[in-house]
Design a protein around this motif. Structure first.
Motif, mmCIF file in Angstrom:
data_model
loop_
_atom_site.group_PDB
_atom_site.id
_atom_site.type_symbol
_atom_site.label_atom_id
_atom_site.label_comp_id
_atom_site.label_asym_id
_atom_site.label_seq_id
_atom_site.Cartn_x
_atom_site.Cartn_y
_atom_site.Cartn_z
ATOM 1 N N GLN A 92 76.225 -12.215 -15.926
ATOM 2 C CA GLN A 92 75.662 -12.821 -14.719
ATOM 3 C C GLN A 92 74.311 -13.467 -15.015
ATOM 4 O O GLN A 92 73.992 -14.535 -14.488
ATOM 5 C CB GLN A 92 75.506 -11.754 -13.628
ATOM 6 N N GLN A 103 74.916 -16.718 -16.679
ATOM 7 C CA GLN A 103 75.434 -17.713 -15.739
ATOM 8 C C GLN A 103 74.343 -18.236 -14.809
ATOM 9 O O GLN A 103 74.256 -19.448 -14.563
ATOM 10 C CB GLN A 103 76.573 -17.108 -14.905
ATOM 11 N N GLU A 104 73.488 -17.349 -14.317
ATOM 12 C CA GLU A 104 72.502 -17.743 -13.308
ATOM 13 C C GLU A 104 71.173 -18.178 -13.904
ATOM 14 O O GLU A 104 70.368 -18.808 -13.221
ATOM 15 C CB GLU A 104 72.297 -16.584 -12.330
ATOM 16 N N ARG A 105 70.900 -17.813 -15.140
ATOM 17 C CA ARG A 105 69.691 -18.220 -15.865
ATOM 18 C C ARG A 105 68.385 -17.925 -15.097
ATOM 19 O O ARG A 105 67.573 -18.830 -14.866
ATOM 20 C CB ARG A 105 69.744 -19.712 -16.190
ATOM 21 N N PRO A 106 68.147 -16.690 -14.692
ATOM 22 C CA PRO A 106 66.882 -16.389 -14.014
ATOM 23 C C PRO A 106 65.715 -16.539 -14.981
ATOM 24 O O PRO A 106 65.849 -16.336 -16.187
ATOM 25 C CB PRO A 106 67.058 -14.930 -13.575
ATOM 26 N N TYR A 148 69.353 -7.027 -15.328
ATOM 27 C CA TYR A 148 68.894 -8.049 -14.386
ATOM 28 C C TYR A 148 67.680 -7.451 -13.664
ATOM 29 O O TYR A 148 67.768 -6.984 -12.537
ATOM 30 C CB TYR A 148 70.006 -8.385 -13.398
ATOM 31 N N ARG A 198 66.608 -7.838 -10.003
ATOM 32 C CA ARG A 198 67.366 -7.171 -8.945
ATOM 33 C C ARG A 198 67.177 -5.655 -8.974
ATOM 34 O O ARG A 198 67.871 -4.932 -8.269
ATOM 35 C CB ARG A 198 68.849 -7.525 -9.071
#
Length: 265
Positions: free
Chosen positions: A97, A100-103, A236, A239
């Motif tokens: 994730q 995919q989201e590249r935070p 992550y 989060r």
């Protein structure tokens, strides 16, 4: 030979001039035909990478606080290791994730007021405390430039941006002793040549008392925790701000550090 070295080190001259904002840089083709893969990308040949790695390694050993040289060393020596780390992330649901989201972790993406309002002992509150106490900023991490793969460039950027998170998880200060301990943990976790070199040669600058504690207590502690913990790039963190730091350490199998290290340097 002199002309060859100057041509090979040409990317460092561009590095010293700084970089333009990402929004102002489009994917384009360099004069010698190499396509830029991401905004700050500087394409380099294998020879250029070797020379950049050698030069940056020398500068990083001479002055470990030259974070720009440490960054160049990591990018020019870590290609195969970055692929392995990328594959680890893809096999993990949380890591996939992230890919995919590249935070990104910077002052522009962090809600500092929210972190300040979190309960004492939470990951977010302790991370913010770490930044304040050590007077560091997430904005000091250099953008990736010399990795010739867009996805791998993000992996090493993510590694840099969670470095301070590892200091928080491990309870390590930003003095030389603390940095060496974190490098031992990172070396076991990632296998990046830059981390291994930092772990091996960083202790050269330590005082005798600190070196003794490092060898007898802190290196075994960092190595054990590095082996026991799952890949820290798969977390992550954004989060998990509200998660108690103690609970996260327990989840990862990270034991508290020896308390007396804060008086050493």
């Amino acid at each position: 030979m002199a002309t060859l070295l100057l041509r090979a080190l040409h990317p460092l001259r561009r590095l010293r001039r700084g970089h333009r904002p990402a929004a102002a840089v489009s994917l384009r083709v360099c004069s010698h035909g190499a396509r830029l893969l991401y905004p700050d990308h500087i394409p380099t040949s294998p020879l250029q990478k070797v020379l950049l790695a050698a030069g940056s390694a020398g500068m990083a050993l001479y002055n470990p606080y030259r974070h720009d040289m440490v960054a160049v060393l990591g990018e020019t020596t870590g290609c195969h290791t970055l692929k392995a780390l990328r594959d680890q992330m893809k096999r993990d649901p949380e890591g996939a994730q992230i890919l995919q989201e590249r935070p990104r972790i910077s002052r522009s993406t962090l809600d500092l007021s929210k972190l300040q309002s979190l309960p004492e002992g939470s990951l977010g509150r302790e991370y913010l405390r770490f930044l304040d106490v050590n007077r560091v900023s997430p904005d000091t991490r250099a953008p990736t430039r010399f990795v010739d793969d867009e996805e791998l460039a993000y992996v090493i950027q993510r590694y840099r941006e969670v470095h301070d998170m590892l200091h928080t998880l491990l309870g390590m200060p930003t003095n030389m002793l603390g940095e060496v301990v974190v490098k031992w943990f990172e070396a076991v976790q990632t296998g990046l040549p830059m981390c291994i070199l930092g772990a091996l040669f960083g202790p050269i600058r330590l005082r005798a008392q600190s070196l003794q504690v490092l060898v007898s207590e802190l290196i075994p502690w960092a190595v054990q925790n590095g082996h026991r913990a799952p890949c820290v790039l798969n977390l992550y963190y954004e989060r998990r701000w509200e998660q108690p730091l103690a609970a996260l350490r327990e989840e990862l199998g990270i034991t508290p550090p020896p308390k007396h290290i804060w008086g050493l340097a």
